[in-house]
Design a protein around this motif. Structure first.
Motif, PDB file in Angstrom:
ATOM      1  N   ARG A 107      42.547 -23.552 -14.191  1.00 31.55           N
ATOM      2  CA  ARG A 107      44.044 -23.331 -14.693  1.00 31.55           C
ATOM      3  C   ARG A 107      43.833 -22.233 -15.850  1.00 31.55           C
ATOM      4  O   ARG A 107      44.580 -21.281 -15.786  1.00 31.55           O
ATOM      5  CB  ARG A 107      44.875 -24.666 -15.287  1.00 31.55           C
ATOM      6  N   LEU A 108      42.922 -22.387 -16.863  1.00 37.37           N
ATOM      7  CA  LEU A 108      42.748 -21.215 -17.615  1.00 37.37           C
ATOM      8  C   LEU A 108      42.510 -19.680 -17.011  1.00 37.37           C
ATOM      9  O   LEU A 108      42.990 -18.810 -17.553  1.00 37.37           O
ATOM     10  CB  LEU A 108      41.485 -21.869 -18.683  1.00 37.37           C
ATOM     11  N   TYR A 109      41.375 -19.907 -16.315  1.00 44.07           N
ATOM     12  CA  TYR A 109      41.305 -18.703 -15.365  1.00 44.07           C
ATOM     13  C   TYR A 109      42.369 -18.238 -14.593  1.00 44.07           C
ATOM     14  O   TYR A 109      42.781 -16.866 -14.838  1.00 44.07           O
ATOM     15  CB  TYR A 109      40.202 -19.046 -14.498  1.00 44.07           C
ATOM     16  N   ASP A 110      43.097 -18.864 -13.978  1.00 44.00           N
ATOM     17  CA  ASP A 110      44.380 -18.593 -13.051  1.00 44.00           C
ATOM     18  C   ASP A 110      45.254 -18.066 -14.025  1.00 44.00           C
ATOM     19  O   ASP A 110      45.978 -17.061 -13.816  1.00 44.00           O
ATOM     20  CB  ASP A 110      44.943 -19.614 -12.342  1.00 44.00           C
ATOM     21  N   SER A 111      45.497 -18.798 -15.279  1.00 49.78           N
ATOM     22  CA  SER A 111      46.456 -18.419 -16.274  1.00 49.78           C
ATOM     23  C   SER A 111      46.256 -16.876 -16.936  1.00 49.78           C
ATOM     24  O   SER A 111      46.951 -16.030 -17.237  1.00 49.78           O
ATOM     25  CB  SER A 111      46.678 -19.259 -17.092  1.00 49.78           C
ATOM     26  N   ALA A 123      37.976 -21.402 -27.444  1.00 51.90           N
ATOM     27  CA  ALA A 123      38.017 -22.473 -26.622  1.00 51.90           C
ATOM     28  C   ALA A 123      38.108 -21.685 -25.131  1.00 51.90           C
ATOM     29  O   ALA A 123      37.932 -22.262 -24.187  1.00 51.90           O
ATOM     30  CB  ALA A 123      38.774 -23.700 -26.731  1.00 51.90           C
ATOM     31  N   VAL A 124      39.178 -20.728 -25.057  1.00 52.00           N
ATOM     32  CA  VAL A 124      39.469 -20.204 -23.933  1.00 52.00           C
ATOM     33  C   VAL A 124      38.499 -19.683 -23.080  1.00 52.00           C
ATOM     34  O   VAL A 124      38.451 -19.573 -21.856  1.00 52.00           O
ATOM     35  CB  VAL A 124      40.543 -19.154 -24.160  1.00 52.00           C
ATOM     36  N   LEU A 125      37.241 -19.550 -23.571  1.00 56.80           N
ATOM     37  CA  LEU A 125      35.776 -18.942 -23.015  1.00 56.80           C
ATOM     38  C   LEU A 125      35.450 -20.010 -22.007  1.00 56.80           C
ATOM     39  O   LEU A 125      34.562 -19.801 -21.164  1.00 56.80           O
ATOM     40  CB  LEU A 125      34.949 -18.530 -23.989  1.00 56.80           C
ATOM     41  N   TRP A 170      33.158 -20.594 -16.988  1.00 58.39           N
ATOM     42  CA  TRP A 170      32.523 -21.481 -15.966  1.00 58.39           C
ATOM     43  C   TRP A 170      33.217 -21.327 -14.763  1.00 58.39           C
ATOM     44  O   TRP A 170      32.855 -21.244 -13.487  1.00 58.39           O
ATOM     45  CB  TRP A 170      32.716 -22.904 -16.477  1.00 58.39           C
ATOM     46  N   GLU A 171      34.573 -21.214 -14.637  1.00 59.58           N
ATOM     47  CA  GLU A 171      35.415 -21.106 -13.427  1.00 59.58           C
ATOM     48  C   GLU A 171      35.019 -19.897 -12.713  1.00 59.58           C
ATOM     49  O   GLU A 171      34.983 -19.565 -11.294  1.00 59.58           O
ATOM     50  CB  GLU A 171      36.723 -21.070 -13.663  1.00 59.58           C
ATOM     51  N   ALA A 172      34.728 -18.817 -13.338  1.00 59.23           N
ATOM     52  CA  ALA A 172      34.306 -17.559 -13.006  1.00 59.23           C
ATOM     53  C   ALA A 172      33.163 -17.548 -12.084  1.00 59.23           C
ATOM     54  O   ALA A 172      33.027 -17.134 -11.105  1.00 59.23           O
ATOM     55  CB  ALA A 172      34.268 -16.374 -13.986  1.00 59.23           C
TER      56      ALA A 172
END
Length: 538
Positions: free
Chosen positions: A133-137, A207-209, A213-215
């Motif tokens: 969700r972080l990555y998509d956002s 923390a947003v980093l 992992w999703e990348a």
């Protein structure tokens, strides 16, 4: 439009491809003898060994770059998608164990369950969902935007709701968030390591980093010939679209038409002039700020855009026949991580400017596919390896005493190979690889002037760090920035995006300047030039 690109790193190559494809007259000037910047190789007895980035992710970034040039990435490089992303080992004193992470979520959950139990596997699965969700956002308003889109980021945060809120508070470091998400310290150490991908410490990086992992989970590819083959491929594409490359060509200064004027071209180290309407600088913005490209270029970026500095590294590139020792069952994959016993000690040492004595080592076994030696490897058993240990930034070796530089090299060799032995791995023959096989932070400082050996530009520490990086449009009219020191940040795909952003910004600025002036009639509107209007400096 005459464009000079200073530097053939991945950001400069991406800008050259994008601009040449649009019909610009592009000249790329590179001081090294080949394209790639930090994506380079060193000679070994088994052939060229990587001495820079080795992990290729975010392939759609490169697909889009090539598509805009009416090409396919696969026409210029040969890629193979990796099923096994990386193998991880821990020392017995840190709990021991091994963990393979793949591109399959179900396999990863099962592997974590085998390592850490069912409850931790469930926590890991929730962590993966949040990283996704972080990555998509953040992909559209941060990575894909020419400058951070604050409104878009705010909307993304609101859409994420309670699930993302803990990652976006000013005090939420990656390590603190991982401590709340995961119980097994080994997994915290594993995912905390992603902060080093952009030159930071998990104890200070935001923390947003976690989205890194999703990348990686979305796909890792192996490029035949290594990452330097990607640089050669993009250079070939740029040339096919009309760009010209000159290697072994050092740029001494960026020239302007007066102390406060716009860019007119560059001056080379031999005194020759290269006139240009636009210059793209693909180097560390700190070099501009330090005046290494002339006095006029000092004002291109502000001080907050270049400091404090991110981490550096000690990088070994050599050929050997690895042997297991001490009865440990260790098998190297193409990408393998050997963790130190005490994560905090490693980053405390780096923060103090010291070599960590209990480091985590990354190993790229260049001739292995998954955990098997490539059948094309040499019959004498030699394999090519790159080993990376995090290090603090340093001035160039010519700014330090030869004795201090040698002591650091000796300490690095001792720590690296003792750590390998602790993990049950030996790289004969003895003595250890030649001194030329090691690139130190001071060596990186000498290779990339103005960088202080930092491999990732400005430090990523602090929630606002990403907003302080310079964007493509510098403060000097006609000078644009590309590379890991500019938005959207460090890493091969981010640097490529920076080059694409620079090309798009240049084209938009040129269109703005070329637009017909409005007539002096009631209701007419005048649009200021994008090179003079206020722009975020970050």
């Amino acid at each position: 439009m005459r464009v000079v690109v200073v530097g053939a790193g991945i950001g400069g190559l991406a800008a050259a491809v994008a601009l040449a494809a649009r019909g610009a007259d592009v000249t790329v000037l590179e001081q090294a003898e080949a394209p790639g910047g930090k994506m380079r190789d060193l000679p070994t007895a088994a052939g060229p060994a990587a001495a820079g980035p080795t992990v290729f992710t975010m392939k759609p970034v490169f697909d889009a770059l090539c598509a805009a040039a009416d090409a396919r990435l696969e026409d210029w490089v040969t890629l193979h998608r990796e099923h096994l992303l990386a193998r991880h080992y821990w020392l017995e004193e840190a709990g021991g164990g091994a963990l393979d992470l793949t591109g399959d979520l179900g396999e990863n959950v099962a592997a974590v369950r085998a390592l850490s139990g069912a409850q931790e596997a469930a926590r890991f699965e929730r962590f993966c969902a949040r990283a996704r969700r972080l990555y998509d956002s953040f992909e559209a308003p941060m990575m894909r935007a020419p400058a951070p889109d604050l409104a878009g980021i705010a909307r993304a945060a609101l859409r994420g709701g309670a699930a993302l809120a803990p990652y976006l508070t000013p005090w939420a470091t990656l390590a603190r968030r991982l401590s709340a998400e995961l119980r097994d310290p080994r997994l915290r150490q594993l995912f905390g390591r992603y902060a080093t991908y952009v030159g930071g410490s998990p104890f200070k990086a935001p923390a947003v980093l976690a989205l890194i992992w999703e990348a990686e989970a979305r796909g890792v590819w192996r490029i035949e010939g290594g990452m330097s083959a990607l640089a050669r491929g993009l250079a070939g594409l740029a040339e096919a679209r009309g760009a010209r490359f000159t290697f072994g060509c050092a740029v001494e200064a960026i020239e302007t038409n007066g102390p406060r004027g716009a860019v007119t071209g560059v001056r080379l180290a031999d005194g020759a002039q290269a006139p240009a309407d636009v210059v793209v600088f693909n180097g560390d913005p700190a070099a501009l700020r330090a005046g290494l490209l002339g006095e006029a270029a000092r004002r291109a970026v502000g001080p907050a855009a270049v400091g404090p500095r991110s981490l550096s590294a000690f990088v070994w590139s050599f050929a050997a026949r690895p042997e297991p020792i001490g009865g440990r069952d260790i098998s190297l994959a193409h990408h393998t991580v050997l963790f130190g016993a005490r994560q905090r000690d490693e980053f405390d040492a780096l923060a103090a400017g010291r070599i960590p004595t209990d480091p985590t080592l990354y190993i790229c076994a260049q001739d292995r596919v998954a955990d098997r030696v490539n059948s094309a490897a040499r019959p004498d058993g030699l394999e090519r390896f790159e080993i990376i240990m995090n290090g603090p930034p340093r001035p160039a070796e010519d700014g330090r005493s030869p004795e201090a530089a040698q002591r650091e090299r000796d300490a690095c060799a001792k720590i690296t190979f003792e750590t390998l032995s602790r993990h049950g791995l030996r790289f004969p023959p003895e003595p250890r690889p030649e001194p030329t096989a090691l690139t130190t932070p001071s060596g990186f400082a000498a290779r990339f002037p103005g960088s202080s050996g930092s491999l990732y530009g400005r430090s990523p520490h602090g929630l606002m760090a990403s907003f302080l990086r310079p964007t493509a449009r510098s403060r000097l009219p006609g000078l644009y920035l590309a590379g890991g020191g500019a938005h959207p940040g460090a890493g091969v795909p981010m640097a490529a995006l920076s080059g694409a952003h620079a090309a798009e910004t240049i084209w938009r600025d040129r269109t703005s300047r070329s637009a017909p002036r409005p007539t002096a009639t009631p209701g007419g509107i005048s649009t200021g030039s994008a090179t003079t209007d206020a722009a975020p400096s970050r």
